[in-house]
Design a protein around this motif. Structure first.
Motif, PDB file in Angstrom:
ATOM      1  N   SER A   1     -61.550   1.431 -48.799  1.00  0.00           N
ATOM      2  CA  SER A   1     -60.507   1.969 -47.936  1.00  0.00           C
ATOM      3  C   SER A   1     -59.569   0.824 -47.665  1.00  0.00           C
ATOM      4  CB  SER A   1     -61.105   2.481 -46.626  1.00  0.00           C
ATOM      5  OG  SER A   1     -60.093   2.885 -45.746  1.00  0.00           O
ATOM      6  N   ALA A   2     -58.267   1.046 -47.746  1.00  0.00           N
ATOM      7  CA  ALA A   2     -57.348  -0.072 -47.654  1.00  0.00           C
ATOM      8  C   ALA A   2     -56.202   0.235 -46.732  1.00  0.00           C
ATOM      9  CB  ALA A   2     -56.785  -0.410 -49.027  1.00  0.00           C
ATOM     10  N   SER A   3     -55.954  -0.621 -45.767  1.00  0.00           N
ATOM     11  CA  SER A   3     -54.650  -0.657 -45.147  1.00  0.00           C
ATOM     12  C   SER A   3     -53.807  -1.503 -46.070  1.00  0.00           C
ATOM     13  CB  SER A   3     -54.742  -1.280 -43.749  1.00  0.00           C
ATOM     14  OG  SER A   3     -55.096  -2.631 -43.867  1.00  0.00           O
ATOM     15  N   GLY A   4     -52.522  -1.688 -45.745  1.00  0.00           N
ATOM     16  CA  GLY A   4     -51.663  -2.352 -46.712  1.00  0.00           C
ATOM     17  C   GLY A   4     -52.170  -3.709 -47.121  1.00  0.00           C
ATOM     18  N   ALA A   5     -52.679  -4.485 -46.229  1.00  0.00           N
ATOM     19  CA  ALA A   5     -53.009  -5.855 -46.593  1.00  0.00           C
ATOM     20  C   ALA A   5     -54.433  -6.020 -47.029  1.00  0.00           C
ATOM     21  CB  ALA A   5     -52.749  -6.773 -45.397  1.00  0.00           C
TER      22      ALA A   5
ATOM     23  N   GLY B   1     -54.451  -2.838 -57.617  1.00  0.00           N
ATOM     24  CA  GLY B   1     -54.906  -4.175 -57.958  1.00  0.00           C
ATOM     25  C   GLY B   1     -56.397  -4.374 -57.849  1.00  0.00           C
ATOM     26  N   LEU B   2     -57.163  -3.280 -57.770  1.00  0.00           N
ATOM     27  CA  LEU B   2     -58.613  -3.401 -57.655  1.00  0.00           C
ATOM     28  C   LEU B   2     -59.274  -3.652 -59.002  1.00  0.00           C
ATOM     29  CD1 LEU B   2     -59.180  -0.495 -55.104  1.00  0.00           C
ATOM     30  CD2 LEU B   2     -59.233  -2.954 -54.637  1.00  0.00           C
ATOM     31  N   ILE B   3     -58.631  -3.202 -60.086  1.00  0.00           N
ATOM     32  CA  ILE B   3     -59.083  -3.531 -61.434  1.00  0.00           C
ATOM     33  C   ILE B   3     -57.857  -3.826 -62.289  1.00  0.00           C
ATOM     34  CG2 ILE B   3     -61.224  -2.195 -61.377  1.00  0.00           C
ATOM     35  CD1 ILE B   3     -59.809   0.027 -62.889  1.00  0.00           C
ATOM     36  N   GLU B   4     -58.059  -4.624 -63.346  1.00  0.00           N
ATOM     37  CA  GLU B   4     -56.957  -5.011 -64.233  1.00  0.00           C
ATOM     38  C   GLU B   4     -56.799  -3.985 -65.346  1.00  0.00           C
ATOM     39  OE1 GLU B   4     -55.051  -7.929 -64.665  1.00  0.00           O
ATOM     40  OE2 GLU B   4     -55.767  -9.126 -62.971  1.00  0.00           O
TER      41      GLU B   4
ATOM     42  N   GLY C   1     -47.129  -8.679 -58.094  1.00  0.00           N
ATOM     43  CA  GLY C   1     -46.343  -8.581 -56.871  1.00  0.00           C
ATOM     44  C   GLY C   1     -47.018  -7.859 -55.731  1.00  0.00           C
ATOM     45  N   LEU C   2     -48.331  -7.623 -55.845  1.00  0.00           N
ATOM     46  CA  LEU C   2     -49.004  -6.821 -54.828  1.00  0.00           C
ATOM     47  C   LEU C   2     -48.991  -7.461 -53.447  1.00  0.00           C
ATOM     48  CD1 LEU C   2     -52.088  -5.329 -56.692  1.00  0.00           C
ATOM     49  CD2 LEU C   2     -50.188  -4.071 -55.667  1.00  0.00           C
ATOM     50  N   ARG C   3     -49.087  -8.767 -53.391  1.00  0.00           N
ATOM     51  CA  ARG C   3     -49.137  -9.437 -52.087  1.00  0.00           C
ATOM     52  C   ARG C   3     -47.904  -9.087 -51.248  1.00  0.00           C
ATOM     53  NH1 ARG C   3     -52.017 -13.648 -50.026  1.00  0.00           N
ATOM     54  NH2 ARG C   3     -52.976 -14.027 -52.057  1.00  0.00           N
ATOM     55  N   ARG C   4     -46.773  -8.941 -51.920  1.00  0.00           N
ATOM     56  CA  ARG C   4     -45.533  -8.645 -51.200  1.00  0.00           C
ATOM     57  C   ARG C   4     -45.457  -7.185 -50.755  1.00  0.00           C
ATOM     58  NH1 ARG C   4     -40.569  -6.655 -52.018  1.00  0.00           N
ATOM     59  NH2 ARG C   4     -40.905  -6.191 -54.229  1.00  0.00           N
ATOM     60  N   VAL C   5     -45.943  -6.262 -51.590  1.00  0.00           N
ATOM     61  CA  VAL C   5     -45.726  -4.844 -51.287  1.00  0.00           C
ATOM     62  C   VAL C   5     -46.884  -4.166 -50.560  1.00  0.00           C
ATOM     63  CG1 VAL C   5     -44.130  -4.552 -53.190  1.00  0.00           C
ATOM     64  CG2 VAL C   5     -46.550  -4.044 -53.547  1.00  0.00           C
ATOM     65  N   LEU C   6     -48.089  -4.719 -50.618  1.00  0.00           N
ATOM     66  CA  LEU C   6     -49.227  -4.031 -50.013  1.00  0.00           C
ATOM     67  C   LEU C   6     -49.065  -3.753 -48.516  1.00  0.00           C
ATOM     68  CD1 LEU C   6     -52.504  -5.275 -51.748  1.00  0.00           C
ATOM     69  CD2 LEU C   6     -51.453  -3.017 -51.824  1.00  0.00           C
ATOM     70  N   PRO C   7     -48.380  -4.601 -47.747  1.00  0.00           N
ATOM     71  CA  PRO C   7     -48.175  -4.237 -46.341  1.00  0.00           C
ATOM     72  C   PRO C   7     -47.389  -2.937 -46.155  1.00  0.00           C
ATOM     73  CG  PRO C   7     -47.820  -6.583 -46.635  1.00  0.00           C
ATOM     74  CD  PRO C   7     -47.957  -5.994 -48.009  1.00  0.00           C
ATOM     75  N   GLU C   8     -46.695  -2.489 -47.197  1.00  0.00           N
ATOM     76  CA  GLU C   8     -45.943  -1.232 -47.117  1.00  0.00           C
ATOM     77  C   GLU C   8     -46.738  -0.044 -47.653  1.00  0.00           C
ATOM     78  OE1 GLU C   8     -43.050  -1.063 -45.702  1.00  0.00           O
ATOM     79  OE2 GLU C   8     -42.931  -3.228 -45.375  1.00  0.00           O
ATOM     80  N   VAL C   9     -48.012  -0.286 -48.034  1.00  0.00           N
ATOM     81  CA  VAL C   9     -48.822   0.757 -48.674  1.00  0.00           C
ATOM     82  C   VAL C   9     -50.093   0.983 -47.870  1.00  0.00           C
ATOM     83  CG1 VAL C   9     -50.038   1.443 -50.780  1.00  0.00           C
ATOM     84  CG2 VAL C   9     -47.947   0.058 -50.933  1.00  0.00           C
ATOM     85  N   GLY C  10     -50.365   2.235 -47.553  1.00  0.00           N
ATOM     86  CA  GLY C  10     -51.652   2.619 -46.983  1.00  0.00           C
ATOM     87  C   GLY C  10     -52.446   3.332 -48.049  1.00  0.00           C
TER      88      GLY C  10
END
Length: 342
Positions: free
Chosen positions: A4-8, A83-86, A102-111
């Motif tokens: 389960s993932a919040s953006g970060a 980004g959980l698997i390649e 680029g996931l580090r930048r966009v993950l805060p915008e993704v739930g």
């Protein structure tokens, strides 16, 4: 492992025309798409090809249904996007950024809620959300309590917030995972089978919540094996089978690409079947007083067909072509059945 993932913290052919348009969009980064993949492929050790050359385009502001039978590659695709698997090959972009670079930048915008939530069973539902929020470097600790309360209220868990997570039912765990994804406003919400384990009332509530989020401007990417779920809540959809994309486009166009069935309600079933066969109707089926069948191509004038039934002394109580469904479209495109469990 479940995630389960919040953006970060993780994260057509509706006609051929729609498929070509989607492919064009996928190749044009200037068009406003929140998810774009090109040739995205995942082959696991041992040779299993889970996702095969996926070209996907998810418009901003849509409720996008990612549809396919269990095992069709939906979850593997989502895990690559988060980004959980390649991926083995191909490329993907999320909110304009390349994945996974680029996931580090966009993950805060993704739930995201993927394969069900990962919870600490010894903590309460509320304290699980505190852990998730504390792990998010973009989260403001000063508003944490209020945001957690709002998220719990939104998914219908406010009354159970103090209960230990190990005592939660599967449906309650799904709700708590969704609450974790809603702790902050998101541009994109990714939900993998969000109604798993929910009773019919819970499913309706989640659908209503998805509509609310979309109305607020959040793009929702929702995977499901339930055709009814996609038809009720989604504006756009893509259909996967055996790791390959079959079709994508607006839901209304996907359904329109399949022919509806003729339906006749009559107590004179045998005579109705005989007359319909004489006029080229195939795949006839009888259920109670309802006779259904596939119209020939090109279809006959329905008024003429109805008159033929009446002339044969068939007592017609209802007559007409039923609207094609996503199930009809799937069968027409693949020749396969579909898991439509409700």
């Amino acid at each position: 492992m479940r995630h389960s993932a919040s953006g970060a913290s993780a994260g057509t052919r509706a006609g051929t025309r729609a498929g070509k348009e989607a492919g064009t969009r996928a190749g044009n980064p200037s068009v406003d798409q929140v998810i774009v993949t090109q040739g995205l492929t995942k082959r696991f050790r041992g040779g299993q090809l889970a996702v095969d050359g996926l070209d996907l385009a998810v418009p901003r502001g849509s409720v996008f249904g990612f549809l396919g039978p269990n095992g069709s590659g939906k979850t593997t695709t989502i895990r690559m996007l988060m980004g959980l698997i390649e991926p083995t090959s191909g490329s993907a972009r999320l909110l304009g950024s390349p994945v996974p670079r680029g996931l580090r930048r966009v993950l805060p915008e993704v739930g995201a809620l993927i394969e069900g939530p990962a919870l600490y069973g010894f903590l309460s539902g509320r304290d699980n959300l505190r852990r998730y929020d504390a792990a998010d470097p973009t989260a403001d600790p000063r508003t944490r309590t209020a945001r957690i309360g709002d998220a719990l209220e939104r998914v219908g868990l406010a009354a159970a917030a103090g209960k230990k997570a190990r005592a939660y039912s599967l449906g309650m765990k799904q709700r708590l995972g969704l609450a974790a994804a809603l702790l902050q406003p998101r541009q994109l919400l990714v939900l993998d089978e969000p109604t798993n384990g929910l009773d019919p009332q819970g499913m309706r509530e989640i659908r209503s919540l998805v509509r609310e989020l979309a109305a607020d401007g959040t793009t929702v990417f929702l995977s499901s094996h339930l055709l009814d779920e996609i038809e009720q809540v989604c504006t756009h959809a893509a259909v996967m089978t055996r790791g390959r994309l079959v079709v994508q486009g607006p839901v209304a166009e996907l359904s329109a690409g399949a022919r509806g069935r003729l339906a006749v309600t009559t107590p004179d079933r045998a005579d109705a079947v005989r007359v319909l066969k004489e006029h080229g109707v195939t795949d006839l089926a009888v259920a109670g007083e309802k006779v259904t069948g596939e119209l020939p191509v090109p279809p006959p004038d329905l008024a003429v067909l109805n008159a033929a039934l009446v002339r044969a002394d068939v007592r017609v109580r209802a007559f007409g072509a039923e609207r094609a469904s996503l199930e009809d479209a799937f069968v027409a495109l693949t020749g396969e059945g579909f898991d439509v469990a409700q």
